[in-house]
Enzyme design. Sequence first.
Site, PDB file in Angstrom:
ATOM      1  N   HIS A   1      -6.245   2.047  -7.262  1.00  8.82           N
ATOM      2  CA  HIS A   1      -5.907   1.124  -6.176  1.00  8.82           C
ATOM      3  C   HIS A   1      -6.549  -0.221  -6.516  1.00  8.82           C
ATOM      4  O   HIS A   1      -7.751  -0.282  -6.795  1.00  8.82           O
ATOM      5  CB  HIS A   1      -6.472   1.615  -4.845  1.00  8.82           C
ATOM      6  CG  HIS A   1      -5.728   2.759  -4.233  1.00  8.82           C
ATOM      7  ND1 HIS A   1      -5.479   3.936  -4.878  1.00  8.82           N
ATOM      8  CD2 HIS A   1      -5.174   2.895  -2.989  1.00  8.82           C
ATOM      9  CE1 HIS A   1      -4.808   4.751  -4.073  1.00  8.82           C
ATOM     10  NE2 HIS A   1      -4.612   4.146  -2.916  1.00  8.82           N
TER      11      HIS A   1
ATOM     12  N   HIS B   1      -1.283  10.210  -0.692  1.00  7.13           N
ATOM     13  CA  HIS B   1      -2.549  10.943  -0.576  1.00  7.13           C
ATOM     14  C   HIS B   1      -2.262  12.183   0.251  1.00  7.13           C
ATOM     15  O   HIS B   1      -1.860  12.059   1.418  1.00  7.13           O
ATOM     16  CB  HIS B   1      -3.599  10.079   0.125  1.00  7.13           C
ATOM     17  CG  HIS B   1      -3.854   8.779  -0.574  1.00  7.13           C
ATOM     18  ND1 HIS B   1      -4.882   8.604  -1.469  1.00  7.13           N
ATOM     19  CD2 HIS B   1      -3.190   7.593  -0.532  1.00  7.13           C
ATOM     20  CE1 HIS B   1      -4.859   7.365  -1.935  1.00  7.13           C
ATOM     21  NE2 HIS B   1      -3.836   6.727  -1.385  1.00  7.13           N
TER      22      HIS B   1
ATOM     23  N   ASP C   1       2.112   6.343   0.913  1.00  8.28           N
ATOM     24  CA  ASP C   1       0.649   6.266   0.975  1.00  8.28           C
ATOM     25  C   ASP C   1       0.048   7.385   1.845  1.00  8.28           C
ATOM     26  O   ASP C   1      -0.404   8.399   1.316  1.00  8.28           O
ATOM     27  CB  ASP C   1       0.212   4.880   1.471  1.00  8.28           C
ATOM     28  CG  ASP C   1      -1.172   4.467   0.975  1.00  8.28           C
ATOM     29  OD1 ASP C   1      -1.767   5.214   0.198  1.00  8.28           O
ATOM     30  OD2 ASP C   1      -1.649   3.380   1.375  1.00  8.28           O
ATOM     31  N   ASP C   2       0.010   7.192   3.156  1.00  9.15           N
ATOM     32  CA  ASP C   2      -0.548   8.178   4.098  1.00  9.15           C
ATOM     33  C   ASP C   2       0.432   8.301   5.268  1.00  9.15           C
ATOM     34  O   ASP C   2       0.200   7.742   6.351  1.00  9.15           O
ATOM     35  CB  ASP C   2      -1.922   7.696   4.601  1.00  9.15           C
ATOM     36  CG  ASP C   2      -2.904   7.500   3.454  1.00  9.15           C
ATOM     37  OD1 ASP C   2      -3.446   8.503   2.960  1.00  9.15           O
ATOM     38  OD2 ASP C   2      -3.111   6.344   3.038  1.00  9.15           O
TER      39      ASP C   2
ATOM     40  N   GLU D   1      -5.033  -4.323  -2.935  1.00 11.92           N
ATOM     41  CA  GLU D   1      -4.508  -3.937  -1.612  1.00 11.92           C
ATOM     42  C   GLU D   1      -5.133  -4.920  -0.609  1.00 11.92           C
ATOM     43  O   GLU D   1      -4.452  -5.752  -0.034  1.00 11.92           O
ATOM     44  CB  GLU D   1      -4.898  -2.489  -1.278  1.00 11.92           C
ATOM     45  CG  GLU D   1      -4.436  -2.033   0.114  1.00 11.92           C
ATOM     46  CD  GLU D   1      -4.897  -0.616   0.477  1.00 11.92           C
ATOM     47  OE1 GLU D   1      -5.800  -0.069  -0.182  1.00 11.92           O
ATOM     48  OE2 GLU D   1      -4.350  -0.059   1.461  1.00 11.92           O
TER      49      GLU D   1
ATOM     50  N   HIS E   1       2.857   7.408  -4.941  1.00 10.43           N
ATOM     51  CA  HIS E   1       1.604   7.011  -4.285  1.00 10.43           C
ATOM     52  C   HIS E   1       1.543   7.690  -2.925  1.00 10.43           C
ATOM     53  O   HIS E   1       2.070   7.169  -1.934  1.00 10.43           O
ATOM     54  CB  HIS E   1       1.540   5.483  -4.178  1.00 10.43           C
ATOM     55  CG  HIS E   1       0.274   4.950  -3.579  1.00 10.43           C
ATOM     56  ND1 HIS E   1      -0.117   3.627  -3.710  1.00 10.43           N
ATOM     57  CD2 HIS E   1      -0.689   5.535  -2.831  1.00 10.43           C
ATOM     58  CE1 HIS E   1      -1.261   3.439  -3.082  1.00 10.43           C
ATOM     59  NE2 HIS E   1      -1.627   4.577  -2.533  1.00 10.43           N
TER      60      HIS E   1
HETATM   61  N1  HPA Z   1      -6.294   2.612   0.072  1.00 11.18           N
HETATM   62  C1  HPA Z   1      -7.456   3.076  -0.374  1.00 11.18           C
HETATM   63  N2  HPA Z   1      -7.833   4.336  -0.241  1.00 11.18           N
HETATM   64  C2  HPA Z   1      -7.028   5.178   0.370  1.00 11.18           C
HETATM   65  C3  HPA Z   1      -5.808   4.764   0.863  1.00 11.18           C
HETATM   66  C4  HPA Z   1      -5.418   3.410   0.702  1.00 11.18           C
HETATM   67  O1  HPA Z   1      -4.337   2.945   1.106  1.00 11.18           O
HETATM   68  N3  HPA Z   1      -5.246   5.855   1.436  1.00 11.18           N
HETATM   69  C5  HPA Z   1      -6.090   6.893   1.266  1.00 11.18           C
HETATM   70  N4  HPA Z   1      -7.182   6.488   0.615  1.00 11.18           N
HETATM   71 ZN    ZN Z   2      -3.292   4.760  -1.364  1.00 10.89          ZN
END
Ligand code: HPA
Ligand code: ZN
Length: 332
Positions: free
Chosen positions: A196, A18, A277-278, A199, A16
């Site tokens: 997703h 991006h 994630d990011d 979250e 996971h």
């Molecule tokens: N959630 C939803 N969209 C996203 C995320 C996330 O954590 N990171 C990049 N796009």
């Molecule tokens: Zn994500």
Amino acid sequence: MAISSLISTLPKAELHLHIEGSLEPALMWQLAKKHQVTLPYNSVAEIEAAYQFDDLQSFLDLYYAGADVLRDEDDFYQLMWSYLSKCREQNVVHAEIMFDPQTHTLRGVGFDTFMPGFSKAIDQARSEWGMSTLLIMSFLRHLPEADAFVTLKEAEPYYSNITAIGLDSSELGHPPQKFERVFAQVKELGFKIVAHAGEEGPADYIWQAIKLLNVDRVDHGVKCQQDSELMQYLIKHQLPLTVCPLSNLKLKVIDDMKHHNILQLLEEGMLVTVNSDDPTYFGGYLNENYDQLHAALGMNTDQLKQLLANSFTASFLPEPKKQYWIEQINAA
Ligand code: HPA
Ligand code: ZN
């Protein structure tokens, strides 16, 4: 061996991530200069200081604005190369990498610009150190389903480079059911499916991702504890969750890392995995996420090894490759 050494030296898969969320502030600054893009910051340090978020949307606003510096093929090559080099440093041997085409096509930057840039870096990492990589194309859920259909069609020349299709961006108010028809087509085309869900959104969104989109994995999914029937389903079917601890902390899904539920979910028998994630926005790549689980939750060696094995079990690698890496982990 100390657990921090095990974390850094054992083989890991990241499921996971991006790629647009791995844009380092220094590269953002450099590309802004190159393309004469005006950023609302006066230095790299100011970019870093701006990364304080209240929720998912406040992050997404900066994330889409930051991606505007990505203009030509070499920019996308550098973005991917920088992430893959970090993988090498952290012993991430396999990565399943999400990209958001609509973040670029809406600005007039097309598949023929970003796909060759990604491929060049991926091929180079494979030949230089045997890195294994696959791509997940994600639809932006705040946009209409019709736009996702257009994106799926535009991607056609690149289908052989794409393994799975995902769903990301603003969750609340954009439930999986909004994309039921396009994911029916995705399924017919033979792609793996991820989304997703859970979250910020409720457990019901996770059910929708399962029942209406036919997902092979749930991204995040940490809200599953709201529904015990859902928990039982996830355990029984060993449907993976790609959990992102530092992301959850930075976006205030949890108020303290000590309250993260990942180890509880693991102990209940769920197929949970650790991911970044990011990473440049949330303050850590994959190893830093594992480090946090040890520091805040007391993750022990057995739990670490289970999470590492899960990262391969939950991947889209062929069975013998999964087994190979899991044996390396167990032998350590
Ligand atoms: N959630 C939803 N969209 C996203 C995320 C996330 O954590 N990171 C990049 N796009
Ligand atoms: Zn994500």
